[in-house]
Every structure is written in structure tokens, then in C-alpha cells.
Design an enzyme around this catalytic site. Sequence first.
Site, PDB file in Angstrom:
ATOM      1  NE  ARG A  51     -25.976   4.912   2.454  1.00  0.00           N
ATOM      2  CZ  ARG A  51     -26.558   5.347   1.223  1.00  0.00           C
ATOM      3  NH1 ARG A  51     -27.042   6.751   1.367  1.00  0.00           N
ATOM      4  NH2 ARG A  51     -26.351   4.809   0.121  1.00  0.00           N
ATOM      5  N   GLY A  52     -22.676   6.016   1.722  1.00  0.00           N
ATOM      6  CA  GLY A  52     -22.566   6.609   0.109  1.00  0.00           C
ATOM      7  C   GLY A  52     -21.115   7.013   0.091  1.00  0.00           C
ATOM      8  CB  ALA A  53     -18.635   6.519  -2.521  1.00  0.00           C
ATOM      9  NE  ARG A  88     -19.337   0.946   4.701  1.00  0.00           N
ATOM     10  CZ  ARG A  88     -20.329   1.124   3.890  1.00  0.00           C
ATOM     11  NH1 ARG A  88     -21.166   2.338   3.846  1.00  0.00           N
ATOM     12  NH2 ARG A  88     -21.056   0.162   3.313  1.00  0.00           N
ATOM     13  CD  GLN A 199     -28.047   0.496   1.600  1.00  0.00           C
ATOM     14  OE1 GLN A 199     -28.652  -0.505   1.283  1.00  0.00           O
ATOM     15  NE2 GLN A 199     -26.795   0.290   1.913  1.00  0.00           N
ATOM     16  CG  ASP A 240     -19.470   2.175  -2.988  1.00  0.00           C
ATOM     17  OD1 ASP A 240     -20.626   1.737  -3.539  1.00  0.00           O
ATOM     18  OD2 ASP A 240     -19.680   2.973  -2.035  1.00  0.00           O
ATOM     19  CE  LYS A 251     -24.607  -0.925  -0.661  1.00  0.00           C
ATOM     20  NZ  LYS A 251     -23.737  -1.528   0.234  1.00  0.00           N
TER      21      LYS A 251
HETATM   22  O1  MRU Z   1     -23.145   0.763   1.770  1.00  0.00           O
HETATM   23  P1  MRU Z   1     -23.620   2.172   1.205  1.00  0.00           P
HETATM   24  O2  MRU Z   1     -25.068   2.284   1.414  1.00  0.00           O
HETATM   25  O3  MRU Z   1     -22.711   3.098   1.711  1.00  0.00           O
HETATM   26  O4  MRU Z   1     -23.530   1.910  -0.316  1.00  0.00           O
HETATM   27  C1  MRU Z   1     -23.948   3.124  -1.169  1.00  0.00           C
HETATM   28  C2  MRU Z   1     -23.830   2.766  -2.683  1.00  0.00           C
HETATM   29  O5  MRU Z   1     -23.351   1.482  -3.260  1.00  0.00           O
HETATM   30  C3  MRU Z   1     -23.914   3.746  -3.521  1.00  0.00           C
HETATM   31  O6  MRU Z   1     -24.293   3.502  -4.711  1.00  0.00           O
HETATM   32  C4  MRU Z   1     -22.382   4.275  -3.929  1.00  0.00           C
HETATM   33  O7  MRU Z   1     -21.767   4.714  -2.756  1.00  0.00           O
HETATM   34  C5  MRU Z   1     -22.579   5.697  -4.655  1.00  0.00           C
HETATM   35  S1  MRU Z   1     -23.042   7.178  -3.700  1.00  0.00           S
HETATM   36  C6  MRU Z   1     -23.235   8.492  -4.747  1.00  0.00           C
END
Ligand code: MRU
Length: 356
Positions: A51-53, A88, A199, A240, A251
Site C-alpha cells: 500500500r502507499g501510492a 484501488r 498505518q 495519494d 488518508k
Molecule cells: O490506504 P493507504 O495505506 O495506501 O494510504 C496511504 C496514504 O494515505 C499515504 O499517505 C500516501 O499513499 C502517500 S505514500 C508516500
Amino acid sequence: MKIEGKEHRTIWFENNIVKIIDQTKLPHQFIIKDIKTIKESINAIKTMEVRGAPLIGATAAYGLVLAIIESNDQYFIKKSAEDLINSRPTAINLKWAVDRVMNKLLGVNSDKILDVAKNEAKDICDEDIKFCENIGLNGLKIIEEIYNKKKDTVNILTHCNAGWLATINWGTATSPIYHAYKKGIPVHVWVDETRPRNQGANLTSYELNEEKIPNTIIADNTGGILMQRGDVDMCIVGTDRTLSTGDVCNKIGTYLKALAAYDNDIPFYVALPSSTIDWDIKDFKDIPIEERDSKELSHIEGLDVDGKIKKLLVYPSKSKVMNLAFDVTPAKYVTGLITEKGVCEASTDAIQKMFR
Ligand code: MRU
């Protein structure tokens, strides 16, 4: 970055297998998982093993590589690309990475297609590391400035995990923090727990601990009072999808932190690589906001007294539950965007000037 003193990346490719760190098992278990098919890639993104963009973008790029290994058939590859993009909806990096690999494959002979896809997926990962490192160096200047004025520990609040686990290495929001720490600037991080999936607690605090960076987990609602008390010097979060207008999707809960920071005159920065900019959508209400399974809220997972992972229902079983995963912070609450190219205002003009 390090786990138990050993350097790791979040994703790599070995003998036609994609290797990931299964983030659903952290912080209690560190498990490296093999992803061998396109189906498994999509599942890893959906279930948030990755996960994470930036990381889901990289996983999607390698997902296409696995699709080509499975069947070098144009229809299958195109369908795989669509399925990956839909796995996603909110993080733009997913579409960005898939489009980038697919564009690279245009007009390539079928006997060369696998090598081209592999190289592009690797380039996406290597570029992300470089960009995140540069984000760190650019953000470091801001932390340094605060430290030079304050001459004491810089307290930084972050939300969710925009750390190295969300990228390939360094992280976005955490990269300036890692750089400051390496330079000897005393830093302390307030880590928002980030319900429902935690997270912040499970991933950000975990990775900061492994790098020995002082941090404290707080409930998501605690940031406001800490800001009023003068215990937060700055906020840095990830994103994201950031619109070319400067509006920032991140988030769920980020918006409320930005409002509290604004009310208390605390700088609120967003760290991002250019792969997270959405150049098409102009109105933030058009951003697709992921709504996830309500069980993520109603059930909590953790270690029981015997050290076994257990899932518990914590809500009344008849209650209706809603689980929106992201919100949008309007540009007016964002002090600046920390990017690989430098720090700019969250505005159309400044973003255009920096990137176009
Ligand atoms: O749902 P997630 O855990 O994928 O959400 C992640 C976030 O909101 C992060 O802040 C975002 O992806 C930036 S990651 C460098």
C-alpha cells in the site's frame, strides 16, 4: 532503509518472481512474500499487502511484467492493465505506472515485450528512490530552518504511513525526517495512529523505531491539543493524488489535521513525487474516494496474551458502519508541496512552473 539493521527495499524482482514485504503482517511479523501472477499482484494491492501510492504504482508495473510472463497476448495484457488500474481507485500512481509501462510497450515486437516491461518497472522503482531522496533533501532545509530558530528538538506530526514502506525506499513525508536525523538535527515524530488500519502505529512508528528515530504514537484526535500546546513545530504528510490546483487527497483524517494546523499557525507540508500529480481532474469533488470494507473499522487485530494474532469485533454487531479511506485538504490549508524538484506553493501557477 533498515529492518533489524539490514537494508531493505519494499519490492524487488528475482527469478521471474516479485518479492514484497507483506504489510498486513507488520509490525508483529516480518514476512517476505512471493507474487507470481497478475491475479496475486491485484490481490496484494486490494488487500493492502502493499500500500502507499508510489508502492502500489510499482507493484502494478511489476504486475504487468507477470502478466506478460503468463501470457504474451495483447488482449490479456490490456485486460490486466485495466484490472490493475481498478484495483484501488484513489491513488493516481497506480494509473500513472500502468500507463507508463503500456505506453513503453506500444509498437514493441512481442519477443522484446517482456524485457521492455521489466526495464520500465525497474526504472519506475529506481526513479522513485531518487525522487524520494530528493524530497528528503528539499524538506531537510525546512526542518533545518525550524531547528536553527528553535535550537531544540523539532516536533513533526505525520499522518498514516508515507514512509519508506509506502514507497520503494526513503518515503515521502519521512524522507526529510530521515535526512534531518542523519544530519544530527534532533527530531521527534508525533505519529497519528491512523484508524482504521493503523498505518501510523503499525508501519510509521515501526519503521521509525528501526531507524532509531524518536517517535510517539497518538490517537488520531490528539493532534489538535498538541498543536494548541505548542508541541508541534510542523506537519508533513504524504498524498495519494494531488491536483494541479494544489488540492491534496490523502488518508482520511488529513483534512482535520490541516484545519487544526491552520488554526494554530503551524506549517502544514505535503511531500510528493511528481507521479502523484493528477493533471486532469480540476475539481477535487471528482476524485474517486475509496470506500473500504466496514470490517476494517468494526474489527481490530492484534496479538493475544499467547502472542497469537487475533481479530476482535469491537462494535455493536447491529451497527451500521462507513469506512471512507481518503479525504481532500484544500490547497489553502497547505503551506507548501515538498517535491523532487523543490518546494513550491500549493497553487496552479507554482505547480505548473515547477513541473511543466
Ligand atoms: O490506504 P493507504 O495505506 O495506501 O494510504 C496511504 C496514504 O494515505 C499515504 O499517505 C500516501 O499513499 C502517500 S505514500 C508516500
